[in-house]
Design an enzyme around this catalytic site. Structure first.
Site, PDB file in Angstrom:
ATOM      1  N   ASP A  36     -32.289 -10.839  56.952  1.00  0.00           N
ATOM      2  CA  ASP A  36     -32.516 -12.071  55.821  1.00  0.00           C
ATOM      3  C   ASP A  36     -33.373 -12.800  56.027  1.00  0.00           C
ATOM      4  O   ASP A  36     -32.925 -13.598  56.580  1.00  0.00           O
ATOM      5  CB  ASP A  36     -31.268 -12.209  54.614  1.00  0.00           C
ATOM      6  CG  ASP A  36     -31.859 -11.715  53.380  1.00  0.00           C
ATOM      7  OD1 ASP A  36     -31.339 -10.980  52.477  1.00  0.00           O
ATOM      8  OD2 ASP A  36     -32.410 -12.992  52.985  1.00  0.00           O
ATOM      9  N   TYR A 168     -45.612  -2.232  43.853  1.00  0.00           N
ATOM     10  CA  TYR A 168     -44.164  -1.847  43.937  1.00  0.00           C
ATOM     11  C   TYR A 168     -44.245  -0.384  43.913  1.00  0.00           C
ATOM     12  O   TYR A 168     -43.219  -0.374  45.221  1.00  0.00           O
ATOM     13  CB  TYR A 168     -43.496  -2.819  42.731  1.00  0.00           C
ATOM     14  CG  TYR A 168     -41.720  -2.568  42.992  1.00  0.00           C
ATOM     15  CD1 TYR A 168     -41.484  -3.662  43.616  1.00  0.00           C
ATOM     16  CD2 TYR A 168     -41.261  -1.353  42.578  1.00  0.00           C
ATOM     17  CE1 TYR A 168     -39.596  -3.203  44.104  1.00  0.00           C
ATOM     18  CE2 TYR A 168     -39.843  -1.239  42.499  1.00  0.00           C
ATOM     19  CZ  TYR A 168     -38.844  -2.304  43.553  1.00  0.00           C
ATOM     20  OH  TYR A 168     -37.969  -1.939  44.164  1.00  0.00           O
ATOM     21  N   PHE A 201     -29.556  -2.557  38.430  1.00  0.00           N
ATOM     22  CA  PHE A 201     -28.913  -2.807  39.426  1.00  0.00           C
ATOM     23  C   PHE A 201     -29.054  -4.564  38.849  1.00  0.00           C
ATOM     24  O   PHE A 201     -30.066  -5.192  39.026  1.00  0.00           O
ATOM     25  CB  PHE A 201     -28.573  -2.681  40.579  1.00  0.00           C
ATOM     26  CG  PHE A 201     -28.679  -1.576  40.322  1.00  0.00           C
ATOM     27  CD1 PHE A 201     -28.728  -0.494  40.165  1.00  0.00           C
ATOM     28  CD2 PHE A 201     -26.967  -1.853  41.245  1.00  0.00           C
ATOM     29  CE1 PHE A 201     -28.207   1.107  40.445  1.00  0.00           C
ATOM     30  CE2 PHE A 201     -25.928  -0.791  41.826  1.00  0.00           C
ATOM     31  CZ  PHE A 201     -27.089   0.632  40.931  1.00  0.00           C
TER      32      PHE A 201
HETATM   33  N1  LIG Z   1     -31.658  -4.604  41.964  1.00  0.00           N
HETATM   34  C1  LIG Z   1     -32.795  -3.586  40.795  1.00  0.00           C
HETATM   35  O1  LIG Z   1     -32.637  -3.217  39.366  1.00  0.00           O
HETATM   36  C2  LIG Z   1     -33.140  -2.356  41.814  1.00  0.00           C
HETATM   37  C3  LIG Z   1     -33.853  -1.284  41.341  1.00  0.00           C
HETATM   38  C4  LIG Z   1     -34.129  -0.504  42.192  1.00  0.00           C
HETATM   39  C5  LIG Z   1     -34.677  -0.800  43.609  1.00  0.00           C
HETATM   40  N2  LIG Z   1     -34.427  -2.046  44.419  1.00  0.00           N
HETATM   41  C6  LIG Z   1     -34.057  -1.964  45.706  1.00  0.00           C
HETATM   42  O2  LIG Z   1     -33.415  -2.647  46.064  1.00  0.00           O
HETATM   43  C7  LIG Z   1     -33.145  -3.453  47.127  1.00  0.00           C
HETATM   44  C8  LIG Z   1     -32.507  -5.005  46.978  1.00  0.00           C
HETATM   45  O3  LIG Z   1     -32.829  -5.921  45.612  1.00  0.00           O
HETATM   46  P1  LIG Z   1     -31.804  -6.596  45.512  1.00  0.00           P
HETATM   47  O4  LIG Z   1     -31.689  -6.073  43.926  1.00  0.00           O
HETATM   48  O5  LIG Z   1     -30.545  -6.779  46.013  1.00  0.00           O
HETATM   49  O6  LIG Z   1     -32.697  -7.697  45.329  1.00  0.00           O
HETATM   50  P2  LIG Z   1     -32.493  -9.779  45.466  1.00  0.00           P
HETATM   51  O7  LIG Z   1     -33.132 -10.499  45.209  1.00  0.00           O
HETATM   52  O8  LIG Z   1     -30.864  -9.615  45.212  1.00  0.00           O
HETATM   53  O9  LIG Z   1     -32.167  -9.123  47.491  1.00  0.00           O
HETATM   54  C9  LIG Z   1     -33.386  -9.284  47.818  1.00  0.00           C
HETATM   55  C10 LIG Z   1     -33.395  -9.721  49.538  1.00  0.00           C
HETATM   56  O10 LIG Z   1     -33.652  -9.513  50.337  1.00  0.00           O
HETATM   57  C11 LIG Z   1     -34.336 -10.684  50.972  1.00  0.00           C
HETATM   58  N3  LIG Z   1     -35.477 -10.636  51.837  1.00  0.00           N
HETATM   59  C12 LIG Z   1     -37.060 -10.889  51.264  1.00  0.00           C
HETATM   60  N4  LIG Z   1     -37.876 -10.598  51.329  1.00  0.00           N
HETATM   61  C13 LIG Z   1     -37.654 -10.525  52.667  1.00  0.00           C
HETATM   62  C14 LIG Z   1     -38.058 -10.097  53.920  1.00  0.00           C
HETATM   63  N5  LIG Z   1     -39.619  -9.914  54.458  1.00  0.00           N
HETATM   64  N6  LIG Z   1     -36.792 -10.416  55.371  1.00  0.00           N
HETATM   65  C15 LIG Z   1     -35.867 -10.218  55.196  1.00  0.00           C
HETATM   66  N7  LIG Z   1     -35.427 -10.324  53.854  1.00  0.00           N
HETATM   67  C16 LIG Z   1     -36.283 -10.265  52.821  1.00  0.00           C
HETATM   68  C17 LIG Z   1     -34.222 -11.543  50.153  1.00  0.00           C
HETATM   69  O11 LIG Z   1     -34.524 -13.079  50.458  1.00  0.00           O
HETATM   70  C18 LIG Z   1     -32.680 -10.979  49.215  1.00  0.00           C
HETATM   71  O12 LIG Z   1     -31.522 -11.454  49.875  1.00  0.00           O
HETATM   72  C19 LIG Z   1     -34.405  -3.920  47.017  1.00  0.00           C
HETATM   73  O13 LIG Z   1     -35.268  -2.896  47.973  1.00  0.00           O
HETATM   74  C20 LIG Z   1     -35.493  -3.822  45.881  1.00  0.00           C
HETATM   75  O14 LIG Z   1     -36.287  -3.468  45.914  1.00  0.00           O
HETATM   76  C21 LIG Z   1     -33.571  -3.035  43.494  1.00  0.00           C
END
Ligand SMILES: NC(=O)c1ccc[n+]([C@@H]2O[C@H](COP(=O)([O-])OP(=O)(O)OC[C@H]3O[C@@H](n4cnc5c(N)ncnc54)[C@H](O)[C@@H]3O)[C@@H](O)[C@H]2O)c1
Length: 261
Positions: A36, A168, A201
């Site tokens: 991360d 996205y 989520f």
């Molecule tokens: N939460 C939602 O509603 C939702 C819905 C659909 C998809 N997603 C996907 O789920 C995954 C997790 O998202 P989340 O909701 O936990 O978001 P979040 O923002 O809580 O966590 C994302 C993490 O990715 C890390 N990150 C970002 N760019 C990075 C990079 N270049 N290298 C290393 N780490 C990096 C960030 O530091 C963060 O800790 C993502 O791929 C997101 O697109 C989330």
């Protein structure tokens, strides 16, 4: 495949969904490495779970080949003797930095630099980690009678499947589209590939939305990160799950809520 006694690389493991995946792997007596960008949060998660269970090798940018390779080597050395069994790719970005602007009369259309940012982090960063981990997994001795050598789970989004958000959604379509070809490419090596498409989520990624997300039709709420982690456990344990994208969205369909894009 089992989790107990095995090692998994979890990208985005310092944040919402990924953090819960790390916690779940450790709760099931497995070991996790956190890739991360966020050094402070990565360290906190590792300390909370115990550094022998969840290791944070320092900030890793999953779009940087040298950083990913180096972090993988450091982590494998740290966990010497613990078999690397796969990766759960959870890192991702929903908004570009303010410095990357859009175009058009209101500046709301997706600029090339914005598009590039999404593809780089969400798609290329996903493949980079999947490929580097696969390179290690193909050298594993088989784990079981199916000759499984490992698993790759990626995170797409329902926005990819429902056709929303130019930058996205298109990058996440690439992640979804990668699933079957990669599963076929790695099948001769006993490595499965699955992708999860979450609906909304409850994680910090949604913080910028005023009022949050509308609830799913049922259950009448948004997802909890442990529900994503629970699905990862099922996928890891079930050898017949391979080459598919699973929606995890309580019947949420983006187009029920969004008119244009
Ligand atoms: N939460 C939602 O509603 C939702 C819905 C659909 C998809 N997603 C996907 O789920 C995954 C997790 O998202 P989340 O909701 O936990 O978001 P979040 O923002 O809580 O966590 C994302 C993490 O990715 C890390 N990150 C970002 N760019 C990075 C990079 N270049 N290298 C290393 N780490 C990096 C960030 O530091 C963060 O800790 C993502 O791929 C997101 O697109 C989330």
């Amino acid at each position: 495949m089992k989790i107990e006694g095995n090692l998994f690389v979890v990208t985005g493991g310092a944040g919402g969904i990924g953090k819960e995946v790390v916690r779940t792997i450790v709760a099931q007596k497995g070991h996790a490495v956190i890739f991360d960008l966020n050094a402070a949060f990565g360290k906190t998660v590792s300390e909370e779970l115990g550094e022998k269970n969840a290791f944070f090798p320092g900030s890793v940018d999953c779009t940087d080949e040298a950083q990913v390779e180096n972090a993988l080597e450091v982590s494998l050395k740290y966990f010497e003797g613990v078999p690397l069994a796969g990766t759960i790719v959870c890192h991702g970005v929903l908004f570009p930095p303010p410095s990357l602007t859009g175009y058009g009369p209101t500046g709301m259309l997706t600029g090339y630099k914005q598009f590039e940012f999404y593809v780089k982090v969400n798609l290329l960063g996903c493949y980079l980690v999947a490929q580097k981990v696969a390179e290690k997994l193909i050298k594993n001795d088989p784990f079981n009678e199916d000759n499984e050598r490992g698993i790759i789970i990626t995170t797409t989004s329902i926005s990819a499947l429902d056709g929303t958000m130019v930058g996205y959604g298109t990058a996440k379509s690439g992640v979804a589209g990668l699933t079957l070809p990669l599963a076929k490419e790695l099948a001769p090596h006993g490595i499965r590939v699955m992708s999860i498409a979450p609906g909304p989520f409850d994680t910090p990624i949604l913080d910028p939305f005023p009022g949050g997300s509308p609830p799913c039709p049922f259950p009448k709420r948004i997802g909890k990160p442990h529900e994503f982690a629970d699905l990862c456990v099922s996928i890891i344990n079930n050898a017949m799950l391979n080459g598919s994208v699973i929606r995890l969205d309580g019947a949420f369909r983006f187009n029920d809520y969004v008119d244009n894009n």
